[in-house]
Design a protein around this motif. Structure first.
Motif, short mmCIF file in Angstrom:
data_model
loop_
_atom_site.label_atom_id
_atom_site.label_comp_id
_atom_site.label_asym_id
_atom_site.label_seq_id
_atom_site.Cartn_x
_atom_site.Cartn_y
_atom_site.Cartn_z
N ALA A 18 -0.90 10.43 17.33
CA ALA A 18 0.19 10.68 16.38
C ALA A 18 1.43 9.88 16.76
O ALA A 18 2.12 9.33 15.91
CB ALA A 18 0.50 12.17 16.31
N GLY A 19 1.71 9.81 18.07
CA GLY A 19 2.86 9.03 18.52
C GLY A 19 2.71 7.56 18.20
O GLY A 19 3.67 6.90 17.79
N ASP A 20 1.49 7.03 18.37
CA ASP A 20 1.25 5.63 18.02
C ASP A 20 1.53 5.38 16.54
O ASP A 20 2.12 4.35 16.17
CB ASP A 20 -0.21 5.26 18.31
CG ASP A 20 -0.52 5.23 19.80
OD1 ASP A 20 0.41 5.17 20.61
OD2 ASP A 20 -1.72 5.25 20.13
N ILE A 21 1.12 6.30 15.71
CA ILE A 21 1.30 6.13 14.26
C ILE A 21 2.77 6.26 13.87
O ILE A 21 3.31 5.45 13.12
CB ILE A 21 0.43 7.14 13.50
CG1 ILE A 21 -1.06 6.84 13.73
CG2 ILE A 21 0.76 7.12 12.00
CD1 ILE A 21 -2.01 7.88 13.18
N VAL A 22 3.41 7.28 14.39
CA VAL A 22 4.80 7.54 14.03
C VAL A 22 5.70 6.39 14.46
O VAL A 22 6.64 6.01 13.74
CB VAL A 22 5.28 8.87 14.65
CG1 VAL A 22 6.78 9.04 14.47
CG2 VAL A 22 4.54 10.05 14.01
N HIS A 23 5.43 5.80 15.63
CA HIS A 23 6.27 4.73 16.15
C HIS A 23 5.73 3.34 15.80
O HIS A 23 6.26 2.34 16.28
CB HIS A 23 6.41 4.86 17.67
CG HIS A 23 7.10 6.13 18.08
ND1 HIS A 23 8.42 6.37 17.79
CD2 HIS A 23 6.63 7.22 18.74
CE1 HIS A 23 8.74 7.57 18.26
NE2 HIS A 23 7.68 8.10 18.84
N GLY A 24 4.71 3.29 14.95
CA GLY A 24 4.13 2.02 14.58
C GLY A 24 4.65 1.52 13.25
O GLY A 24 5.51 2.14 12.61
N PRO A 25 4.16 0.37 12.79
CA PRO A 25 4.61 -0.20 11.52
C PRO A 25 4.30 0.74 10.35
O PRO A 25 3.29 1.46 10.38
CB PRO A 25 3.80 -1.50 11.43
CG PRO A 25 3.41 -1.81 12.83
CD PRO A 25 3.20 -0.49 13.50
#
Length: 343
Positions: free
Chosen positions: A86-93
């Motif tokens: 979820a962190g990868d998605i939230v902080h991703g493009p």
């Protein structure tokens, strides 16, 4: 040859054509991470309007929560930490393709792999969708003798169709493959036969690795070691993957199908079977009523597909964001970095 490719790899084909075996072979490669079917890629795309503008962090978080905990997504087969993903998605493009790529990138890193892929037989119907999200993707189409594929598919406990719809599915898959070969070309589309794969695994896999730009890995020819750890016993229809690669099921249609089924299937698929190198058995001509029912099934499916295509074109006009991934290509060599939605 040391590969530098990080292009996504998608495995497709008519169901019951050996795509699970091929997925296990690919995952056995030291650079490739290809999980079992996750079932959230195509659903996320279908629901993309409902997630709203992904430049808004709460919307990216909602998307992340659906991927990691939504009903039916099968995220749990990846064995990943939902919070980290979820962190990868939230902080991703802020694109849908980027969110999905973030999941598979983390899966690849958890397995010490540099490159990721995904497998779902019905992706043969979803290539335009996949290309919108992953423009640099490569596609591997596994073709099996239509009589064997149909005889197996029609008898699966999870399949809600019949021999007519199963035969039509195989026909659609190989026809779509022919169109993809012309449209995508040899650098993006690769077709192989199940019978060749199980008869001479190393020869087929060396050719596949050449297409992918990868060195051949001998572990690919022994996928049963990985399958025994990852394919659960309750999936009885996939337990053959627990065995060393063999060709015992080649030609099994001759004893699996009832005579009228074999007559029908060989008749309606004859031209395509020959085109893919499968010899005909000289079955009797099927009854007219069976052929007519097959044609009605084909007409009904064509209308349904047209309706879905129209709905998808309408949905594209209302997309608040681009859907293409910004995390594929060489960038996958690095960790996911926080990126401002404005970038």
């Amino acid at each position: 040859m040391t590969s530098q490719s990080h292009r996504p790899v998608f495995v497709l084909g008519c169901p019951r054509s050996g795509t699970t075996l091929l997925q296990q072979m690919l995952h056995s490669h030291r650079r490739l991470a290809v999980p079992s079917e996750t079932r959230f890629v195509h659903v996320a795309y279908a629901r993309r309007l409902g997630f709203g503008d992904l430049r808004e962090k709460p919307n990216r978080r909602a998307l992340a929560e659906w991927i990691t905990a939504g009903e039916g997504t099968k995220f749990d087969v990846l064995g990943l930490d939902p919070g980290a993903v979820a962190g990868d998605i939230v902080h991703g493009p802020p694109t849908l393709g980027s969110a999905l790529a973030a999941v598979f990138r983390r899966y690849a890193r958890e397995h010490g792999k540099a490159r990721w892929g995904d497998k779902r037989p019905s992706y043969f119907r979803k290539v335009p969708m996949l290309l919108r999200m992953f423009p640099d993707a490569q596609f591997v189409h596994l073709v099996r003798d239509g009589r064997d594929a149909v005889s197996s598919l029609a008898r699966m406990p999870w399949y809600d169709g019949d021999v007519y719809s199963a035969a039509l599915t195989w026909r659609e898959a190989v026809d779509t493959g022919s169109r993809l070969a012309r449209r995508l070309g040899p650098g993006r589309y690769f077709e192989m036969r199940y019978e060749d794969l199980v008869a001479e695994p190393e020869r087929s896999l060396v050719a596949l690795c050449g297409f992918l730009g990868e060195e051949y890995d001998e572990a690919m020819a022994e996928p049963h070691h990985h399958a025994r750890r990852t394919v659960p016993a309750e999936r009885r229809w996939h337990l053959r993957t627990h065995e060393a690669v063999n060709d015992r099921n080649v030609g099994a249609w001759a004893v699996r199908m009832r005579p009228w089924e074999a007559d029908l299937v060989e008749h309606v698929l004859a031209d395509r079977l020959r085109r893919h190198g499968y010899a005909l058995a000289g079955r009797d001509r099927p009854e007219a009523a069976h052929v007519a029912r097959f044609r009605r099934t084909a007409a009904h499916r064509w209308r349904a597909q047209r309706a879905r295509a129209i709905r998808d074109r309408a949905a594209r006009l209302r997309e608040p964001n681009p859907v293409g991934s910004l995390l594929t290509g060489p960038a996958t060599r690095s960790e996911i970095l926080p990126i401002s939605p404005d970038q």
